[in-house]
Enzyme design. Sequence first.
Site, short mmCIF file in Angstrom:
data_model
loop_
_atom_site.label_atom_id
_atom_site.label_comp_id
_atom_site.label_asym_id
_atom_site.label_seq_id
_atom_site.Cartn_x
_atom_site.Cartn_y
_atom_site.Cartn_z
N ASP A 133 0.83 -1.22 0.00
CA ASP A 133 0.00 0.00 0.00
C ASP A 133 0.86 1.25 0.00
O ASP A 133 0.46 2.29 -0.52
CB ASP A 133 -0.95 -0.01 1.19
CG ASP A 133 -2.04 -1.03 0.95
OD1 ASP A 133 -1.82 -2.22 1.25
OD2 ASP A 133 -3.09 -0.65 0.39
O1 MRU Z 1 -7.61 -3.11 2.78
P1 MRU Z 1 -7.35 -3.49 1.35
O2 MRU Z 1 -8.12 -4.68 0.90
O3 MRU Z 1 -7.47 -2.31 0.42
O4 MRU Z 1 -5.80 -3.91 1.36
C1 MRU Z 1 -5.20 -4.29 0.14
C2 MRU Z 1 -3.78 -4.66 0.29
O5 MRU Z 1 -3.20 -4.60 1.35
C3 MRU Z 1 -3.04 -5.01 -0.97
O6 MRU Z 1 -2.03 -5.93 -0.69
C4 MRU Z 1 -2.43 -3.74 -1.56
O7 MRU Z 1 -3.35 -2.71 -1.62
C5 MRU Z 1 -1.89 -4.00 -2.93
S1 MRU Z 1 -3.15 -4.30 -4.12
C6 MRU Z 1 -2.35 -4.49 -5.62
#
Ligand code: MRU
Length: 347
Positions: free
Chosen positions: A242
């Site tokens: 993220d």
């Molecule tokens: O809370 P989320 O479902 O948005 O978290 C998503 C993740 O942690 C993913 O690993 C990250 O955003 C990468 S998506 C290509």
Amino acid sequence: MLEAIKYSPDSGLHILDQLLLPKSSEYIKLCNIDDGFKAIKTMQVRGAPAIAIVGMLSLAEELKSLSFTCSDEMISRMSQRLSYLCTSRPTAVNLSNASQQVLTLARDNRDLPVSELRMKVVNFAIDMLKKDVDDNKAIGQFGAEAIAKICATKRVRILTHCNTGSLATAGYGTALGVIRSLHKKGSLEMAYCTETRPYNQGSRLTAYELVYDGIPSNLVCDSMVALLLQKKSISAIVVGADRVAANGDTANKIGTFQLAIMAQYFNVPFYVAAPLTSVDFKLNSGDGIVIEQRPEEELACIGGVRIAAEGISCWNPAFDVTPAALITAIITEKGAVAPGNLLTLKT
Ligand code: MRU
């Protein structure tokens, strides 16, 4: 290929409501930033790249529905609305990176008539959709090559966490893109995905994508990982990101850090697969990354049914930060580099 985001200038912006998956597959229409904010905050759309793309397309839809007396008026509205949009989910950097870029583009073109400036913003958002798929395919390719280099076996077993696939991006995916590439090359023996408590992006979404694409796969719950690494000869763990700080410290879905610690214990390579839009070069280390707290119900309930004892309070951080020292390499669209060499990819 599964499409989390559908956009055309005529029919507008539609997203697959990920809260309904895997039970039902329904698209909802987003007409403006308020719709985009709600979809992102409630996680009808999630995953760092997808959030940013939906954010920019929501902006484009909103601008198309408004009239402005001059370009400066439009830019000032954009700035105010994007600041609000970026408060929807604070940890992923992609949305704020994209907001900064689109504002710079608008300010650099402030002398254009409103209609032309608006088209520039719309095209910026459309280009993001296309570029993200191209970047993911490159990440998939570089990731498959990096894993082939370090693996003695011809066919590999990969563990992943959360959902980083077509549902989290414009298509193909990052860590799941690496798994897709390995599968396409005939080098994947088995993909393992964690359930990813508390919100089950692994069992709800990654499992859905793996089955949809016919990729050989097994679901495990998060507490099975140590045994899995001990018993199943896992070749590598590949996760998404993220926000990656300039030194390689990586914020990703809660539970990633403990996977990296286990990987070190069992001597299993640990990769982060992410586009450069997920890198925050302004942050020297992961210490400055804001970790989003999610509502208690997402931990205490499953599918709307309470499973935790009534009266207990919950601590529910959505992400954790894995120190760069535990990461073998960061796989980007420009190649796979050791975390310490990430700055060499800065443009
Ligand atoms: O809370 P989320 O479902 O948005 O978290 C998503 C993740 O942690 C993913 O690993 C990250 O955003 C990468 S998506 C290509």
